[in-house]
Design an enzyme around this catalytic site. Sequence first.
Site, mmCIF file in Angstrom:
data_model
loop_
_atom_site.group_PDB
_atom_site.id
_atom_site.type_symbol
_atom_site.label_atom_id
_atom_site.label_comp_id
_atom_site.label_asym_id
_atom_site.label_seq_id
_atom_site.Cartn_x
_atom_site.Cartn_y
_atom_site.Cartn_z
ATOM 1 N N ASP A 194 29.321 17.317 32.857
ATOM 2 C CA ASP A 194 28.122 16.573 33.258
ATOM 3 C C ASP A 194 27.834 16.716 34.743
ATOM 4 O O ASP A 194 26.690 16.916 35.148
ATOM 5 C CB ASP A 194 28.284 15.095 32.920
ATOM 6 C CG ASP A 194 28.139 14.804 31.446
ATOM 7 O OD1 ASP A 194 27.054 15.056 30.901
ATOM 8 O OD2 ASP A 194 29.104 14.322 30.829
ATOM 9 N N THR A 195 28.878 16.591 35.556
ATOM 10 C CA THR A 195 28.637 16.608 37.000
ATOM 11 C C THR A 195 28.254 18.002 37.499
ATOM 12 O O THR A 195 27.385 18.128 38.368
ATOM 13 C CB THR A 195 29.860 16.079 37.772
ATOM 14 O OG1 THR A 195 31.033 16.778 37.350
ATOM 15 C CG2 THR A 195 30.081 14.600 37.504
#
Length: 202
Positions: A170-171
Amino acid sequence: MTTGTRPLEGLRVIELGQLLAGPFTGTILAYFGAEVIKVEPPAGDPIRGWRVVQDGTSLWYRSLGRNKKSVTLDLRSERGRELVLQLLDTADVLVENFRPGAMEDWGLGPEVVKARNPRLVYARISGYGQTGPYANKPGYASVTEGFGGFRYINGEPGQAPVRPNISLGDTVAALHAALGITLALLQRGKTEDGAGQVVDVA
């Protein structure tokens, strides 16, 4: 002491989606001065209740929700979609991280939105992109980290893979989305018609 304006001041970002990748993208843009309006469903972003909760709100949400304005709209209702379109009429950037096809199902796909606001940079984040054979597969960070081989190279030999204490999928996707948005905004400033573009991050 740092003085002056931040580089994204004066830009309006509408953040749709929830949990990590989309909201972290909005957080990055807010760090650098963008006005970020987070649109949450009536029950709120699920990350409000993840892991450590203090005074009814998780620490994760306090991190991802900072520097943003927040409104509640039900995108499954006609009125909610009408209000989102009104917000997008005055926006520079849209960030969404729903499953591919969801925005189109709601009548909020790029063709519809950009017909109303051609300058908009429309950023999409999903597990495997908007098209292709894996587009409709679940795009959770844990799945994509395994699919991409990241889990395989972590941990101890002969033992199960180790999950890092951060949703790396996600990051990393959010960082690429923020970079793509910034490049699209720079390109918009160099074109005669000032048109935005679609940024597709897998």
